[in-house]
Structures are given as C-alpha cells and as structure tokens.
Motif scaffolding. Structure first.
Motif, PDB file in Angstrom:
ATOM      1  N   ARG B  62       0.825  -1.220   0.000  1.00 44.79           N
ATOM      2  CA  ARG B  62       0.000   0.000   0.000  1.00 44.79           C
ATOM      3  C   ARG B  62       0.856   1.266   0.000  1.00 44.79           C
ATOM      4  O   ARG B  62       0.525   2.245  -0.647  1.00 44.79           O
ATOM      5  CB  ARG B  62      -0.911   0.024   1.232  1.00 44.79           C
ATOM      6  N   ASP B  63       1.973   1.248   0.758  1.00 41.02           N
ATOM      7  CA  ASP B  63       2.747   2.479   0.955  1.00 41.02           C
ATOM      8  C   ASP B  63       3.860   2.676  -0.073  1.00 41.02           C
ATOM      9  O   ASP B  63       4.203   3.803  -0.406  1.00 41.02           O
ATOM     10  CB  ASP B  63       3.379   2.491   2.349  1.00 41.02           C
ATOM     11  N   LEU B  64       4.464   1.587  -0.507  1.00 41.95           N
ATOM     12  CA  LEU B  64       5.647   1.716  -1.359  1.00 41.95           C
ATOM     13  C   LEU B  64       5.450   1.116  -2.750  1.00 41.95           C
ATOM     14  O   LEU B  64       5.650   1.789  -3.764  1.00 41.95           O
ATOM     15  CB  LEU B  64       6.852   1.032  -0.674  1.00 41.95           C
ATOM     16  N   LEU B  65       5.051  -0.159  -2.795  1.00 43.29           N
ATOM     17  CA  LEU B  65       5.052  -0.873  -4.078  1.00 43.29           C
ATOM     18  C   LEU B  65       3.933  -0.407  -5.000  1.00 43.29           C
ATOM     19  O   LEU B  65       4.044  -0.502  -6.216  1.00 43.29           O
ATOM     20  CB  LEU B  65       4.967  -2.385  -3.839  1.00 43.29           C
ATOM     21  N   SER B  66       2.831   0.096  -4.434  1.00 39.22           N
ATOM     22  CA  SER B  66       1.782   0.682  -5.273  1.00 39.22           C
ATOM     23  C   SER B  66       1.346   1.998  -4.647  1.00 39.22           C
ATOM     24  O   SER B  66       1.621   2.258  -3.478  1.00 39.22           O
ATOM     25  CB  SER B  66       0.574  -0.260  -5.369  1.00 39.22           C
ATOM     26  N   ASN B  67       0.699   2.824  -5.446  1.00 38.27           N
ATOM     27  CA  ASN B  67       0.082   4.054  -4.938  1.00 38.27           C
ATOM     28  C   ASN B  67      -1.430   3.877  -5.077  1.00 38.27           C
ATOM     29  O   ASN B  67      -1.950   3.882  -6.195  1.00 38.27           O
ATOM     30  CB  ASN B  67       0.572   5.257  -5.744  1.00 38.27           C
ATOM     31  N   PRO B  68      -2.142   3.693  -3.957  1.00 40.20           N
ATOM     32  CA  PRO B  68      -3.580   3.392  -4.019  1.00 40.20           C
ATOM     33  C   PRO B  68      -4.416   4.466  -4.714  1.00 40.20           C
ATOM     34  O   PRO B  68      -5.558   4.202  -5.093  1.00 40.20           O
ATOM     35  CB  PRO B  68      -3.986   3.276  -2.546  1.00 40.20           C
ATOM     36  N   VAL B  69      -3.851   5.658  -4.909  1.00 41.83           N
ATOM     37  CA  VAL B  69      -4.602   6.705  -5.623  1.00 41.83           C
ATOM     38  C   VAL B  69      -4.783   6.319  -7.091  1.00 41.83           C
ATOM     39  O   VAL B  69      -5.808   6.612  -7.703  1.00 41.83           O
ATOM     40  CB  VAL B  69      -3.866   8.064  -5.518  1.00 41.83           C
TER      41      VAL B  69
END
Lengths: 235, 79
Positions: B62-69
């Motif tokens: 959630r924080d690094l590998l992808s950007n939930p936006v």
C-alpha cells in the motif's frame, strides 16, 4: 527568512531554486535528504529532478528518505512547503497533497512554456498574484498528468485548493492548452490547511528576463512576502 | 517465502502505454485487440515467513510498491 532546498540523489533543479530564492532575498540553505531535522526553516522547497532515478514511481522512494519525516512535521506545524515538478510528485506520494501524477497523455517528455491561470490569491503561494492572472512558466516532465478521483476533485475545488490550471494565453481552459492530460487542467494544488503547495511548472526557471520570462517571481515573491523579514529585492 | 506483487493502473486512470500497445497489436494484424493495460510484476524474496511478515508486506504494497490513488495491487505468496 530561512529557506531549505532539499537535495535527493537525482535532484537537478536545486541550484535553480537556490539562485532564484537567494536573488529575491531569502537566506537559502541546501539540506541533504539524509538529514533528520528542518528546525529553524520557515520555508522548505522540494525541487525538481529525478530523485532515485524515478524508480518504481516518480517520488515513491524519495518519500521514505529521512528528511521527509521532518517535512511532514514541518507541514503539520504550519510551516510553508513548496514542491516543484518531482517535488510535487514526492509530496503527493507522501500524502501531503491529494492526488498523484501519472504519465503524460502523449507519452512524450514535454519541455516547453505553458500558460497558467491563477485561480486564487488566498494562499501564501499566490498572494502577489491576482485571481485570473495568466503566468507564462516552463514545464519539463514526462509524468505530469494530474489524477485524482471525482470525489477528491470535487472536494479540492470546493475548498479552493486548486491554485493554478493550464490555460490558453487568454486564460481560457481548453483541451489544447492542457499539455499532459491533467484532470480538470490542474497544474498545482495545495493542502486543505493551505501551507503545502505542489505544481508541475517551474517558477524558478522563469525569474530572469534572459531566461525568457520573469512570471515565476510572482509565485516566489508571494512566498517571501508571506514570511517574516522577507527583504525582497526591488524587481 | 517469496512474494509476487502485481500492480495495475486503476480502471479509471488513463493508461496511454496500454493504448500505444493496443495500436501496435492492431498493426501486427490482431485487429480485434480491445483494451490493453500495462502494469508491473515484482518478485520479492522475503527470506522469512509468518503472519507478521504477511501483514508488513501488505503495508509495503500500500505504501511503497503501489500508490492506491492510481493503482491496485495483488499479492501472491509462494513457500
């Protein structure tokens, strides 16, 4: 007025920011990304460039640099934080600003002058401007397409958080004047508290007539006038 | 334990890379090719296993590998 210009591995607009702010009368210092304190700085500038080679996503790795914890603290304390280009991407990744920046609609890296319409002067970043004023400032980015979902866009517009939009020279918002496909032509947004601002265009590259224009001074002077003892040079 | 993390742009996000790949597919004679989305896959050797690692891994997704936006992720674990 003390300003910090952050430096990450791959920052490349740090010297331009230093020069422009110094010219306008600020006491400017570089701060390496490994530093953990930003005490004593009134303004923190996160400059453009390609921090960490843009690996993974633009700004995704810089967001975890030690200095970013201090940036979040400073922002929460109400101090001014300005992110330009890659700095804007980093502030979005750090969730200090809403939305995200994705690949330009054209897939091309764009390096050109654009026109920006100032949407509000009710922020420390735009107070030297008038609402509706059109500024000519360069962009230089491959991932500058602003994205946020509809609910977020409605919310930031309702809160007057959109400070600049891409426009035609006469100030009208047209699809042709939107260089990268940004939603609702958004070029720069601030946070709800109005002390953190990010934009893709480079005001620091538009502060000298010999560089093609001085409209960037409107934004940087706004900042310095918002802070104690600005010492603005007549310009 | 090994993690395979797949990150894809959200459906609502413009994916110009996907459009360019779709057009190239058409040029290759695959005229019926429809939507193409370009994402990324990360193979991660975790060196350890356990429920605690799995929790931290979701946090990292959630924080690094992808950007939930702008992105969704899928996490698969292999022993």
């Amino acid at each position: 007025m003390r300003a910090a210009v952050l430096r990450f591995p791959g920052s490349n607009c740090d010297q331009d920011c230093h020069l422009a702010l110094d010219f306008l009368g600020a006491d400017v210092h570089y701060v390496w990304h490994k530093e953990e304190s930003l005490d004593g700085f009134d303004l923190i500038v996160v400059p453009g460039g390609f921090s960490y080679g843009d690996y993974l996503r633009c700004g995704a790795i810089a967001r975890f640099s030690p200095v970013m914890r201090a940036v979040v603290r400073a922002a929460n304390e109400g101090r001014l934080v300005l992110g330009i280009c890659n700095g804007f991407q980093i502030l979005c990744e750090a969730r200090l600003l809403p939305g995200a920046l994705v690949r330009n609609r054209s897939l091309h890296f764009l390096c050109q002058d654009v026109h920006l319409r100032v949407e509000t002067a009710a922020t420390p970043f735009t107070r030297a401007c008038t609402p509706g004023q059109v500024l000519k400032i360069p962009i230089a980015h491959g991932e500058g397409c602003y994205f946020a979902d509809d609910a977020t866009l409605d919310e930031i517009e309702a809160n007057d958080q959109v400070l600049v939009r891409y426009c035609a020279p006469d100030g009208s918002l047209t699809d042709g004047a939107n260089p990268n496909g940004s939603r609702r032509s958004i070029a720069g947004v601030c946070n709800r508290e109005r002390n953190v601002f990010g934009l893709m265009p480079h005001p620091e590259r538009a502060c000298e007539p010999v560089l093609g224009g001085t409209d960037g001074r409107f934004l940087l002077r706004s900042l310095l006038e918002s802070l104690p003892n600005p010492g603005i040079h007549a310009a | 334990m090994r993690a395979i993390v797949t990150v894809m742009p959200k459906q609502s996000v413009l994916d110009p890379q996907g459009v360019a790949v779709r057009d190239a597919m058409h040029h290759l004679g695959l005229e019926n090719t429809g939507l193409v989305r370009v994402g990324k896959i990360m193979e991660i050797d975790l060196g350890a296993s356990g429920p605690e690692i799995e929790g931290k891994l979701h946090e990292a997704c959630r924080d690094l590998l992808s950007n939930p936006v702008i992105e969704d992720y899928r996490l698969e674990l292999e022993p």
